[in-house]
Design a protein around this motif. Sequence first.
Motif, mmCIF file in Angstrom:
data_model
loop_
_atom_site.group_PDB
_atom_site.id
_atom_site.type_symbol
_atom_site.label_atom_id
_atom_site.label_comp_id
_atom_site.label_asym_id
_atom_site.label_seq_id
_atom_site.Cartn_x
_atom_site.Cartn_y
_atom_site.Cartn_z
ATOM 1 N N UNK A 15 -3.066 0.638 -3.488
ATOM 2 C CA UNK A 15 -2.309 -0.319 -3.709
ATOM 3 C C UNK A 15 -0.808 -0.013 -3.728
ATOM 4 N N UNK A 16 -0.191 -0.742 -4.652
ATOM 5 C CA UNK A 16 1.264 -0.585 -4.730
ATOM 6 C C UNK A 16 2.069 -1.312 -3.739
ATOM 7 N N UNK A 17 3.146 -1.943 -4.211
ATOM 8 C CA UNK A 17 4.107 -2.862 -3.474
ATOM 9 C C UNK A 17 5.536 -2.709 -4.033
ATOM 10 N N UNK A 18 6.397 -2.878 -2.986
ATOM 11 C CA UNK A 18 8.043 -2.681 -3.181
ATOM 12 C C UNK A 18 8.694 -3.591 -2.416
ATOM 13 N N UNK A 19 9.782 -4.060 -2.946
ATOM 14 C CA UNK A 19 10.755 -4.745 -2.255
ATOM 15 C C UNK A 19 12.086 -3.807 -2.223
ATOM 16 N N UNK A 27 2.811 -9.510 -0.616
ATOM 17 C CA UNK A 27 1.581 -9.466 -1.322
ATOM 18 C C UNK A 27 0.675 -8.551 -0.406
ATOM 19 N N UNK A 28 0.115 -7.840 -1.311
ATOM 20 C CA UNK A 28 -0.915 -6.972 -0.546
ATOM 21 C C UNK A 28 -2.388 -7.453 -0.928
ATOM 22 N N UNK A 29 -3.071 -7.637 -0.065
ATOM 23 C CA UNK A 29 -4.428 -8.405 -0.285
ATOM 24 C C UNK A 29 -5.532 -7.497 0.364
ATOM 25 N N UNK A 56 0.769 -1.351 0.174
ATOM 26 C CA UNK A 56 0.118 0.057 -0.063
ATOM 27 C C UNK A 56 0.997 1.321 0.030
ATOM 28 N N UNK A 57 1.904 1.311 -1.026
ATOM 29 C CA UNK A 57 2.834 2.438 -1.082
ATOM 30 C C UNK A 57 2.020 3.748 -1.431
ATOM 31 N N UNK A 58 1.069 3.455 -2.500
ATOM 32 C CA UNK A 58 0.148 4.582 -3.247
ATOM 33 C C UNK A 58 1.266 5.278 -4.045
ATOM 34 N N UNK A 59 2.153 4.405 -4.443
ATOM 35 C CA UNK A 59 3.074 5.000 -5.239
ATOM 36 C C UNK A 59 2.590 5.192 -6.829
ATOM 37 N N UNK A 60 2.786 6.358 -7.507
ATOM 38 C CA UNK A 60 2.633 6.424 -8.963
ATOM 39 C C UNK A 60 3.452 6.043 -10.009
ATOM 40 N N UNK A 61 4.656 5.536 -9.409
ATOM 41 C CA UNK A 61 5.685 5.023 -10.137
ATOM 42 C C UNK A 61 7.048 6.082 -10.085
ATOM 43 N N UNK A 62 6.750 7.378 -9.405
ATOM 44 C CA UNK A 62 7.978 8.482 -9.540
ATOM 45 C C UNK A 62 8.191 8.837 -8.161
ATOM 46 N N UNK A 63 7.324 8.398 -6.886
ATOM 47 C CA UNK A 63 7.661 8.711 -5.605
ATOM 48 C C UNK A 63 8.872 7.840 -4.864
#
Length: 167
Positions: free
Chosen positions: A96-100, A140-142, A66-73
Motif C-alpha cells: 500500500x501507501x499513497x502520495x500526492x 485511491x489504491x484499491x 502502492x508506494x510501499x513507503x515506510x514514511x521515510x523513503x
Amino acid sequence: PPIFSRSNSDELVNQSIYNLIKEFRSFNITTWNAEGLCSKDPVRAIVKQNCFKQILNNSVILSLQETHDDGLCLPEIFADSEFELFNNPSGSDSAAGTAILIHKKLHSRAVSVEPIDLVKGWIQGMSCMFSSFRMVIFNVHSSVNLDVPTRLQQLRMIQEYLQIPCH
C-alpha cells in the motif's frame, strides 16, 4: 464552497484555471501505481525511481499508489524537488501507501492546500483552494483483496466528503 465556483472580481478572475494552465503551458495530472517505488530491493528501487523522475518532469500533479513507503523513503526522494509531497504511508514497506505531489509553483498560487487522509495508506485527497475556485483530487489504491462492502464503504467516504448524495 462549490467546486469550480467563480467570482466576477477582476482579481479573482486573474487566478482562474485558464491562467494557471497557461502559466504551466500544459497541466498534466498523472496517476501511477508505482508498485513498490520504495522497494527494499535496490535494483528495483533504482529502476522505479528513474522512471518516476521522467513522469514527474511532465506533471503538475502526480498521484502515486502502492508506494510501499515506510514514511521515510519518499520524503528523502523529494527533499530537493520542485514538488510538495503529501504522503499517506501505510506504515509498511511491503504494501500500500499513497502520495500526492503538487508542483511548488501551483502550491504557491493556492490560498490553502489541505490534505484529506481518509484511509491510512489507501485513500487520500487534496483540497486546493484558489481565489476563484477549489480543486479536489482523490487518490485511491484499491486492492483486489478488499471485499465489496469495504469498497462501497470507501466510496461512500469520498461521496460524503464531496457532499454527493448516495442513492
